[in-house]
Write an enzyme that holds these catalytic residues in place. Structure first.
Site, PDB file in Angstrom:
ATOM      1  N   ARG A 110       0.705  -1.177  -0.152  1.00 41.58           N
ATOM      2  CA  ARG A 110       0.076  -0.079   0.114  1.00 41.58           C
ATOM      3  C   ARG A 110       1.222   1.186   0.122  1.00 41.58           C
ATOM      4  NH1 ARG A 110      -3.383   1.547   5.464  1.00 41.58           N
ATOM      5  NH2 ARG A 110      -0.978   0.781   5.845  1.00 41.58           N
ATOM      6  N   TYR A 127     -10.800  -4.835  16.293  1.00 38.71           N
ATOM      7  CA  TYR A 127      -9.808  -5.941  15.590  1.00 38.71           C
ATOM      8  C   TYR A 127     -10.373  -7.355  15.788  1.00 38.71           C
ATOM      9  CZ  TYR A 127      -5.153  -8.178  14.756  1.00 38.71           C
ATOM     10  OH  TYR A 127      -4.176  -8.842  14.299  1.00 38.71           O
ATOM     11  N   LYS A 141     -11.508  -9.970  12.981  1.00 37.30           N
ATOM     12  CA  LYS A 141     -10.624 -11.364  12.971  1.00 37.30           C
ATOM     13  C   LYS A 141     -11.557 -12.544  13.232  1.00 37.30           C
ATOM     14  CE  LYS A 141      -6.711  -9.707  12.029  1.00 37.30           C
ATOM     15  NZ  LYS A 141      -6.104  -9.959  10.416  1.00 37.30           N
TER      16      LYS A 141
HETATM   17  P1  NDP Z   1       2.308  -5.031   9.875  1.00 36.57           P
HETATM   18  O1  NDP Z   1       1.803  -3.870  10.495  1.00 36.57           O
HETATM   19  O2  NDP Z   1       4.018  -5.433   9.981  1.00 36.57           O
HETATM   20  O3  NDP Z   1       1.951  -4.964   8.347  1.00 36.57           O
HETATM   21  C1  NDP Z   1       0.514  -4.895   7.983  1.00 36.57           C
HETATM   22  C2  NDP Z   1       0.664  -5.148   6.419  1.00 36.57           C
HETATM   23  O4  NDP Z   1      -0.793  -4.711   6.055  1.00 36.57           O
HETATM   24  C3  NDP Z   1       1.539  -4.136   5.569  1.00 36.57           C
HETATM   25  O5  NDP Z   1       1.897  -4.728   4.344  1.00 36.57           O
HETATM   26  C4  NDP Z   1       0.358  -3.087   5.454  1.00 36.57           C
HETATM   27  O6  NDP Z   1       0.838  -2.340   3.987  1.00 36.57           O
HETATM   28  C5  NDP Z   1      -0.831  -3.899   4.876  1.00 36.57           C
HETATM   29  N1  NDP Z   1      -1.977  -3.093   4.862  1.00 36.57           N
HETATM   30  C6  NDP Z   1      -2.464  -2.486   6.031  1.00 36.57           C
HETATM   31  N2  NDP Z   1      -3.699  -1.992   5.619  1.00 36.57           N
HETATM   32  C7  NDP Z   1      -3.941  -2.034   4.223  1.00 36.57           C
HETATM   33  C8  NDP Z   1      -4.708  -1.755   3.316  1.00 36.57           C
HETATM   34  N3  NDP Z   1      -5.889  -0.997   3.565  1.00 36.57           N
HETATM   35  N4  NDP Z   1      -4.640  -2.104   2.058  1.00 36.57           N
HETATM   36  C9  NDP Z   1      -3.346  -2.978   1.694  1.00 36.57           C
HETATM   37  N5  NDP Z   1      -2.803  -3.183   2.501  1.00 36.57           N
HETATM   38  C10 NDP Z   1      -2.931  -2.958   3.823  1.00 36.57           C
HETATM   39  O7  NDP Z   1       1.488  -6.241  10.497  1.00 36.57           O
HETATM   40  P2  NDP Z   1       1.799  -7.950  10.685  1.00 36.57           P
HETATM   41  O8  NDP Z   1       2.800  -8.413   9.576  1.00 36.57           O
HETATM   42  O9  NDP Z   1       2.188  -8.188  12.124  1.00 36.57           O
HETATM   43  O10 NDP Z   1       0.602  -8.372  10.463  1.00 36.57           O
HETATM   44  C11 NDP Z   1       0.047  -9.325   9.448  1.00 36.57           C
HETATM   45  C12 NDP Z   1      -1.337  -9.750   9.532  1.00 36.57           C
HETATM   46  O11 NDP Z   1      -1.285 -10.782  10.426  1.00 36.57           O
HETATM   47  C13 NDP Z   1      -2.319  -8.840  10.001  1.00 36.57           C
HETATM   48  O12 NDP Z   1      -3.798  -9.296   9.300  1.00 36.57           O
HETATM   49  C14 NDP Z   1      -2.430  -8.922  11.411  1.00 36.57           C
HETATM   50  O13 NDP Z   1      -3.802  -8.613  12.069  1.00 36.57           O
HETATM   51  C15 NDP Z   1      -2.022 -10.341  11.640  1.00 36.57           C
HETATM   52  N6  NDP Z   1      -1.626 -10.751  12.875  1.00 36.57           N
HETATM   53  C16 NDP Z   1      -0.559 -10.022  13.361  1.00 36.57           C
HETATM   54  C17 NDP Z   1      -0.004 -10.523  14.656  1.00 36.57           C
HETATM   55  C18 NDP Z   1       1.073  -9.975  15.332  1.00 36.57           C
HETATM   56  O14 NDP Z   1       1.549 -10.299  16.374  1.00 36.57           O
HETATM   57  N7  NDP Z   1       1.900  -9.394  14.455  1.00 36.57           N
HETATM   58  C19 NDP Z   1      -0.832 -11.440  15.527  1.00 36.57           C
HETATM   59  C20 NDP Z   1      -1.992 -12.056  14.978  1.00 36.57           C
HETATM   60  C21 NDP Z   1      -2.425 -11.678  13.620  1.00 36.57           C
HETATM   61  P3  NDP Z   1       1.578  -0.913   4.328  1.00 36.57           P
HETATM   62  O15 NDP Z   1       3.188  -1.400   4.663  1.00 36.57           O
HETATM   63  O16 NDP Z   1       1.740  -0.145   2.912  1.00 36.57           O
HETATM   64  O17 NDP Z   1       1.152  -0.185   5.570  1.00 36.57           O
END
Ligand code: NDP
Length: 234
Positions: A34, A140, A144
């Site tokens: 994004r 959130y 989920k």
């Molecule tokens: P990050 O915050 O590191 O990354 C989030 C990613 O989602 C980024 O690539 C971001 O893009 C993208 N994103 C957010 N909003 C949008 C949008 N509107 N359109 C397109 N892309 C978007 O998160 P994590 O890697 O930690 O999390 C990845 C997934 O895992 C999420 O769904 C999260 O809820 C889930 N998760 C994470 C946990 C954790 O402990 N970290 C635990 C459980 C689940 P950009 O870089 O452009 O912002």
């Protein structure tokens, strides 16, 4: 044969680890990003999952580059944490729009090609809090847990077309999302995890690789926790 794979939010964190893992497994992997730049060595398409037009256009580009998407990982997600009494309607609906409706948009668009191919793997990245709940994360957690009903409905609807839909529920993973949390809270969470540590993104990616593989051909409608035991019992 090389499969066409898409990972949303694949420019960093868990999404990037999943993309690299599937690429190492021999797939042609595209990621959406994004903001910023696409990661090196992966086919990157700019896409905001809150826009159907963006999602549709991203799929068209990916299909032209590497063929119809056979494995889709709905990973893009955000948090906007606050207590329910203080949570604005926008904080609620915007998190749902990205995490749940965004995953719906992506899966819906992927299903179009999968139905024609009569095969496909849909993998939703949910969270332990979708099932266990979490104070300060009403928006959130709702987004989920919604993924579970959505995946299970898709599993029922699309099983006869050889398309599986599964959910991965990570616990506390070492990414930018959790780095934002106060250090004291991070320590408290770790103490509640039987394995007493955060997961690395690669530990989530390994399970996604399994779900996308031939070894998981008979798994659909499942929720696989990858949480060090944090959510045991759900
Ligand atoms: P990050 O915050 O590191 O990354 C989030 C990613 O989602 C980024 O690539 C971001 O893009 C993208 N994103 C957010 N909003 C949008 C949008 N509107 N359109 C397109 N892309 C978007 O998160 P994590 O890697 O930690 O999390 C990845 C997934 O895992 C999420 O769904 C999260 O809820 C889930 N998760 C994470 C946990 C954790 O402990 N970290 C635990 C459980 C689940 P950009 O870089 O452009 O912002």
């Amino acid at each position: 044969m090389t499969r066409s794979v898409l990972v949303t939010g694949g420019n960093r964190g868990i999404g990037l680890a999943i993309a690299r893992e599937l690429q190492a497994a021999g797939d042609a992997v595209a990621v959406t990003y994004r903001s910023g730049q696409p990661p090196e060595g992966l086919f990157g398409v700019k896409c905001d999952v809150t826009s159907w037009e963006d999602v549709d256009a991203a799929f068209a580009k990916i299909e032209a580059e590497q063929g119809p998407v056979e494995v889709v990982v709905a990973n893009a997600g955000v948090t906007k944490d606050t207590l329910v009494a203080l949570m604005s309607e926008d904080a609620f609906t915007s998190v749902i729009d990205t995490n749940l409706t965004g995953s719906f948009r992506v899966a819906k668009r992927a299903v179009k090609g999968m139905m024609k191919m009569r095969k496909g793997r849909i993998i939703f990245i949910s969270s332990v809090v979708g099932l266990a709940g979490s104070g300060g994360q009403v928006n959130y957690a709702a987004s989920k847990s919604g993924m579970v009903g959505m995946a299970r409905s898709m599993a029922r609807e699309l099983g006869s077309r050889n398309i599986t839909a599964n959910v991965v529920a990570p616990g506390f993973v070492n990414t930018d999302m959790t780095a934002e949390l106060p250090e004291k809270l991070q320590e408290t969470i770790k103490q509640n995890i039987p394995l007493k540590r955060q997961a690395e993104p690669e530990e989530i990616a390994a399970v996604v690789r399994f779900l996308a593989s031939d070894a998981a051909s008979y798994i659909t409608g499942a929720v696989i926790p990858v949480d060090g035991g944090l959510g045991m019992g759900h």
